[in-house]
Design a protein around this motif. Sequence first.
Motif, mmCIF file in Angstrom:
data_model
loop_
_atom_site.group_PDB
_atom_site.id
_atom_site.type_symbol
_atom_site.label_atom_id
_atom_site.label_comp_id
_atom_site.label_asym_id
_atom_site.label_seq_id
_atom_site.Cartn_x
_atom_site.Cartn_y
_atom_site.Cartn_z
ATOM 1 N N LEU A 36 39.238 -2.225 1.884
ATOM 2 C CA LEU A 36 38.866 -2.873 2.122
ATOM 3 C C LEU A 36 39.200 -4.630 1.128
ATOM 4 O O LEU A 36 39.072 -5.185 1.929
ATOM 5 N N GLY A 37 39.182 -4.057 0.174
ATOM 6 C CA GLY A 37 39.488 -5.061 -1.172
ATOM 7 C C GLY A 37 38.161 -5.360 -1.704
ATOM 8 O O GLY A 37 38.556 -6.664 -1.940
ATOM 9 N N LEU A 38 36.881 -5.448 -1.151
ATOM 10 C CA LEU A 38 35.479 -6.250 -1.239
ATOM 11 C C LEU A 38 35.487 -5.778 -2.254
ATOM 12 O O LEU A 38 35.211 -5.291 -3.892
ATOM 13 N N ASN A 39 35.329 -7.234 -3.671
ATOM 14 C CA ASN A 39 34.586 -6.888 -5.262
ATOM 15 C C ASN A 39 33.121 -6.241 -5.029
ATOM 16 O O ASN A 39 32.574 -5.933 -3.725
ATOM 17 N N LYS A 40 32.705 -5.166 -6.306
ATOM 18 C CA LYS A 40 31.318 -4.840 -6.356
ATOM 19 C C LYS A 40 29.882 -6.259 -5.339
ATOM 20 O O LYS A 40 29.038 -5.173 -5.026
ATOM 21 N N VAL A 41 29.921 -7.295 -5.742
ATOM 22 C CA VAL A 41 28.995 -8.334 -5.459
ATOM 23 C C VAL A 41 28.763 -8.292 -3.650
ATOM 24 O O VAL A 41 27.991 -7.568 -3.357
ATOM 25 N N LYS A 42 29.936 -8.343 -3.277
ATOM 26 C CA LYS A 42 30.284 -8.416 -1.977
ATOM 27 C C LYS A 42 30.131 -6.990 -1.191
ATOM 28 O O LYS A 42 29.610 -6.473 -0.013
ATOM 29 N N THR A 43 30.808 -5.234 -2.049
ATOM 30 C CA THR A 43 30.012 -4.248 -1.637
ATOM 31 C C THR A 43 28.628 -4.143 -1.398
ATOM 32 O O THR A 43 28.209 -3.717 -0.705
ATOM 33 N N MET A 44 28.308 -4.421 -2.533
ATOM 34 C CA MET A 44 26.493 -3.834 -2.384
ATOM 35 C C MET A 44 25.736 -4.889 -1.758
ATOM 36 O O MET A 44 24.640 -4.746 -0.440
ATOM 37 N N GLY A 45 26.223 -6.349 -1.192
ATOM 38 C CA GLY A 45 25.109 -7.740 -0.621
ATOM 39 C C GLY A 45 25.686 -7.450 0.931
ATOM 40 O O GLY A 45 25.207 -7.572 1.505
ATOM 41 N N LEU A 46 26.878 -6.727 1.498
ATOM 42 C CA LEU A 46 27.053 -6.692 2.750
ATOM 43 C C LEU A 46 27.503 -5.247 3.679
ATOM 44 O O LEU A 46 27.407 -4.832 4.427
ATOM 45 N N ILE A 47 27.850 -4.365 2.641
ATOM 46 C CA ILE A 47 27.973 -2.820 2.616
ATOM 47 C C ILE A 47 27.227 -1.918 2.948
ATOM 48 O O ILE A 47 26.010 -1.142 3.580
ATOM 49 N N ILE A 48 26.708 -1.798 0.878
ATOM 50 C CA ILE A 48 25.225 -0.979 0.761
ATOM 51 C C ILE A 48 24.590 -1.461 0.937
ATOM 52 O O ILE A 48 22.948 -0.367 1.440
ATOM 53 N N LEU A 49 23.645 -2.503 0.207
ATOM 54 C CA LEU A 49 22.389 -2.743 0.292
ATOM 55 C C LEU A 49 21.901 -2.553 1.947
ATOM 56 O O LEU A 49 20.656 -2.613 2.268
ATOM 57 N N PRO A 50 22.006 -3.312 2.784
ATOM 58 C CA PRO A 50 21.677 -3.564 3.822
ATOM 59 C C PRO A 50 21.555 -2.250 4.724
ATOM 60 O O PRO A 50 20.387 -1.543 5.369
ATOM 61 N N GLN A 51 22.611 -0.968 4.781
ATOM 62 C CA GLN A 51 22.104 0.093 4.939
ATOM 63 C C GLN A 51 21.105 0.945 4.340
ATOM 64 O O GLN A 51 20.180 1.756 4.847
ATOM 65 N N ALA A 52 21.097 0.748 3.177
ATOM 66 C CA ALA A 52 20.172 1.724 2.078
ATOM 67 C C ALA A 52 18.476 0.994 2.125
ATOM 68 O O ALA A 52 17.931 1.597 2.474
ATOM 69 N N LEU A 53 18.484 -0.380 2.630
ATOM 70 C CA LEU A 53 17.374 -1.161 3.469
ATOM 71 C C LEU A 53 16.598 -0.596 4.596
ATOM 72 O O LEU A 53 15.664 0.106 4.776
ATOM 73 N N LYS A 54 17.637 -0.427 5.293
ATOM 74 C CA LYS A 54 17.300 0.398 7.026
ATOM 75 C C LYS A 54 16.769 1.506 6.683
ATOM 76 O O LYS A 54 15.843 2.095 7.789
ATOM 77 N N HIS A 55 17.998 2.287 5.104
ATOM 78 C CA HIS A 55 16.960 3.965 6.034
ATOM 79 C C HIS A 55 15.715 4.067 5.159
ATOM 80 O O HIS A 55 15.075 5.073 5.439
ATOM 81 N N VAL A 56 15.159 3.163 4.302
ATOM 82 C CA VAL A 56 13.851 3.272 3.397
ATOM 83 C C VAL A 56 12.534 2.370 4.161
ATOM 84 O O VAL A 56 12.293 1.635 3.258
ATOM 85 N N ILE A 57 13.004 1.723 5.234
ATOM 86 C CA ILE A 57 12.149 0.818 5.740
ATOM 87 C C ILE A 57 10.841 1.465 5.482
ATOM 88 O O ILE A 57 9.704 1.339 5.624
#
Length: 377
Positions: free
Chosen positions: A277-298
């Motif tokens: 999608l052309g997202l840089n590392k900051v957007k990838t982590m902040g918009l894609i990876i981190l929200p899903q990761a935090l949801k998994h480790v609630i």
Amino acid sequence: MTDLSFVRGEIVGQRPAPRRSTGAVAWMKNNLFSSVGNTIMTVASVLFVLWLIPPLYNFLIGDAVFTDPEGLRGQACRIEGVGACWVFIRARFGFFMYGFYPDSEIWRVNLMFAIGIVLIIPLLVPKMPFVRTAAVLFFVVYPVVAYFLMAGGIFGLRQVPTGQWGGLTLTLIISLIGIILSMPIGILLALGRQSRLPIIKACCVGFIELWRAVPLITVLFMAAVMFPLFMPRGVSPDTLLRAIIGIVLFESAYMAEVVRGGLQAMPRGQYEASAALGLNKVKTMGLIILPQALKHVIPGIVNTFIALFKDTSLVSIIGIFELLNTVRAAGSDVNWSSPTHAVTGYIFAAFVFWIFCFGMSRYSIYMEGRLHTGHKR
């Protein structure tokens, strides 16, 4: 070609109705009496509860002392055969809630909590209006307002040193600050530990392993005794501030490992999709990876929060009168000396801790159910 069709030539006899698979009876059969072993365990558990309930009821309710109309205080609980001394809890309730905070200024504490509840409700309840406004007010404005309400010294408010703060109020202050600050610090440490930069990764790994290698009681001792030695001459941080800093740093190390577990559980395809999608590392982590990761480790995050809330009782070793220490101090009052008043105080403290821990646990279950997106097992 063989004809595989089949036509029944006679009427099928009546069959019994299928057993119910729902309801209380069906649930008991499936969960409590599904096998011989489960049946034995169920019967043994019921017998144990029946053996335990009568003495508990007699101690907590039946033989307990709830009132003291004659003002006997401890003498009302010294009668042979009495149970819990609830009149002791009633008489010292204000001390358990506010510690040594002046009685004439308690309205400030109540106002602080009232403002906090009003601001935090939109953050906890889904689809509430003004969520962003409430978040800014709660995380930016509210800490300043709460501090000056508690400490005073401005707008004509009487100054109250932190040495007079105590009880459940202080327990909630320490735990709330620890939860709010340890979460972002833990996330940054988890991201730093996965960094490809050797210096950042080494610093994060060293920080996490250092704080995880020592018990919290040692951290509190170091914060109370050693921390002032690293400050400029003449600067002596408040004891409560030292304890909060120690707790935040300690819990952030554990939070970092919880978050790191969620980051490592993310499939590689998520990174590849964000790159497509052309997202840089900051957007990838902040918009894609981190929200899903935090949801998994609630569950792990809430478990850390619960442990932090209970660990606040350890600050009593450095002279801070949180809830448990106020109960211990009130129990040493000779005017209330009786065989059961101290036990009653600890039961009260345990019940208060249970209420808050159980509430956090149930809210985490609610959030898990609300945020799962078809992958729940």
